[in-house]
Design a protein around this motif. Structure first.
Motif, short mmCIF file in Angstrom:
data_model
loop_
_atom_site.label_atom_id
_atom_site.label_comp_id
_atom_site.label_asym_id
_atom_site.label_seq_id
_atom_site.Cartn_x
_atom_site.Cartn_y
_atom_site.Cartn_z
N GLY A 165 10.80 21.94 -1.20
CA GLY A 165 9.65 23.21 -1.57
C GLY A 165 10.26 23.89 -2.75
N LYS A 166 11.67 24.25 -2.50
CA LYS A 166 12.23 25.10 -2.79
C LYS A 166 12.62 24.59 -4.80
CE LYS A 166 13.38 28.41 0.89
NZ LYS A 166 14.36 28.56 1.48
N ALA A 167 12.54 23.25 -4.66
CA ALA A 167 13.35 23.06 -5.92
C ALA A 167 12.64 22.38 -6.96
CB ALA A 167 14.81 21.75 -5.36
N MET A 168 11.26 22.05 -6.06
CA MET A 168 10.37 22.43 -6.80
C MET A 168 9.94 23.48 -7.50
SD MET A 168 7.98 18.91 -4.12
CE MET A 168 7.14 17.98 -6.54
N GLU A 169 9.67 24.10 -6.75
CA GLU A 169 9.16 25.41 -7.85
C GLU A 169 10.14 25.82 -8.65
OE1 GLU A 169 8.88 28.32 -4.41
OE2 GLU A 169 7.50 27.80 -3.36
N LEU A 170 11.74 25.28 -8.68
CA LEU A 170 12.18 25.14 -9.82
C LEU A 170 11.83 24.37 -11.06
CD1 LEU A 170 15.46 25.69 -8.11
CD2 LEU A 170 14.01 28.04 -9.48
N GLY A 171 11.21 23.05 -10.91
CA GLY A 171 10.56 22.02 -11.84
C GLY A 171 12.06 21.08 -11.54
N ILE A 172 12.31 20.92 -10.47
CA ILE A 172 13.23 19.02 -9.75
C ILE A 172 11.92 19.00 -9.11
CG2 ILE A 172 14.90 18.39 -8.86
CD1 ILE A 172 16.38 21.13 -9.24
N ARG A 173 11.41 17.69 -9.80
CA ARG A 173 11.02 16.55 -9.36
C ARG A 173 11.43 15.05 -8.32
NH1 ARG A 173 8.29 13.71 -12.52
NH2 ARG A 173 6.48 13.11 -10.96
N ALA A 174 12.52 15.08 -8.76
CA ALA A 174 13.06 14.16 -8.23
C ALA A 174 14.59 14.38 -7.59
CB ALA A 174 13.84 12.91 -8.85
#
Length: 321
Positions: free
Chosen positions: A65-74
């Motif tokens: 979740g924290k990574a996806m908040e930064l825009g990382i999807r993979a």
């Protein structure tokens, strides 16, 4: 025309310079590695990879979740299981560490791209990537096991499986196993040109995948060779790979370029643990700016021809981008 009519510096002014950039690095290019550890209850920093952590199962969705908040999807997943044996049976256990992590993440983040490392080294007592007999890594007996691992990952929610063991015929075996079990839409990212490299040292600590004897030179590529990489890629594509990978990346930019130009298929590059740790170590000594160097390195990997970059710098670079 030549100087003074041609002045290359005209296009390097601050306002104009960004318009002239030929290579654009974006968050969509990044794949973040995740080490899921079944044996811990809290995040544990990896000593040889400053700033990078093993993640317990119960925290995996928070990390994603924290990574996806930064825009990382993979994300690409590596597992540290509670138990190991000679054949790596926990790698294809439907209740294994990666399988549990995939189900949790898929339930919470339907739009995340979930990639899994398909190999046995993290799950075997000997630490090698295949079935072993009398200290020989056996190719053909390993293939059906890799097929079982890939199917179990697809069943748990993987979008892409990434076989990394460099066994001859592994793509054909995995493609066949996936198709036979109804996962014909699960993609394969093959570690096609994976070199026997000294840059993997920190990863072996991170994933507890050090080997009990010998080395991996009987199945990973000789770093003196480049034509061989093209042959490996061609074979994997014929067997059904949807995309291919070059590993490591930084010292193998020429291989990335040759693969991209020769085959015109999606190419991933793995910016490996040793490449990451060198930057971090120099940064901590104050010798260079970590983030600037990381950004330059990743841009060079993309400039060489990589469409996707697996990197431990993903979060810090996503913040910059």
């Amino acid at each position: 025309m030549e100087f003074p009519k041609v002045r290359m510096r005209r296009l390097r002014k601050n306002r104009i310079r960004p318009l002239m950039q030929e290579t654009k690095l974006s968050k969509e290019d990044l794949i973040m590695p995740i080490f899921v550890d079944e044996n811990i209850s809290s995040r544990q920093e990896i000593p040889s990879m400053p700033g990078y952590f093993r993640i317990p199962l119960h925290s995996i969705s928070d990390e994603i979740g924290k990574a996806m908040e930064l825009g990382i999807r993979a994300f690409i997943f590596f597992g540290i299981p509670a138990s190991k044996d000679e054949i790596g049976s926990s790698a294809y256990d439907d209740d294994g560490v990666i399988q549990k992590a995939l189900r949790d993440v898929r339930q919470d983040f339907d739009d995340a791209v979930l990639i899994t490392d398909v190999c046995l080294c993290e799950y075997t007592t000997h630490g090698h990537c295949g079935i072993v007999h009398n200290e020989e890594i056996l190719n053909d007996p390993t293939l059906p096991v890799l097929g079982k691992v890939a199917v179990s990952h697809a069943r748990a929610g993987a979008d892409i499986v990434a076989p990394s063991g460099m066994m001859d015929g592994m793509i054909k075996a995995i493609r066949g196993a996936l198709d036979e079990n109804g996962f014909e839409n699960t993609a394969i990212m093959s570690y096609s040109a994976k070199y026997a490299s000294s840059f993997y040292g920190p990863f072996r600590e991170a994933a507890e995948s050090g080997y009990a004897f010998g080395d991996r030179k009987s199945y990973q590529m000789d770093f003196h060779n480049s034509d061989e990489a093209l042959r490996e890629v061609e074979l994997d594509l014929r067997e059904g790979a949807d995309m291919v990978m070059v590993k490591p990346a930084l010292s193998y930019l020429d291989i990335i370029r040759r693969v991209k130009e020769a085959f015109k298929v999606p190419v991933a590059a793995y910016n490996v643990s040793g490449e990451y740790s060198m930057v971090k170590a120099a940064g901590r000594m104050g010798w260079l700016d970590e983030t600037s160097i990381a950004y330059e390195i990743l841009t060079s990997i993309k400039r060489a021809g990589a469409d996707l970059i697996i990197t431990y710098h993903a979060k810090e670079i996503a913040e910059v981008l």
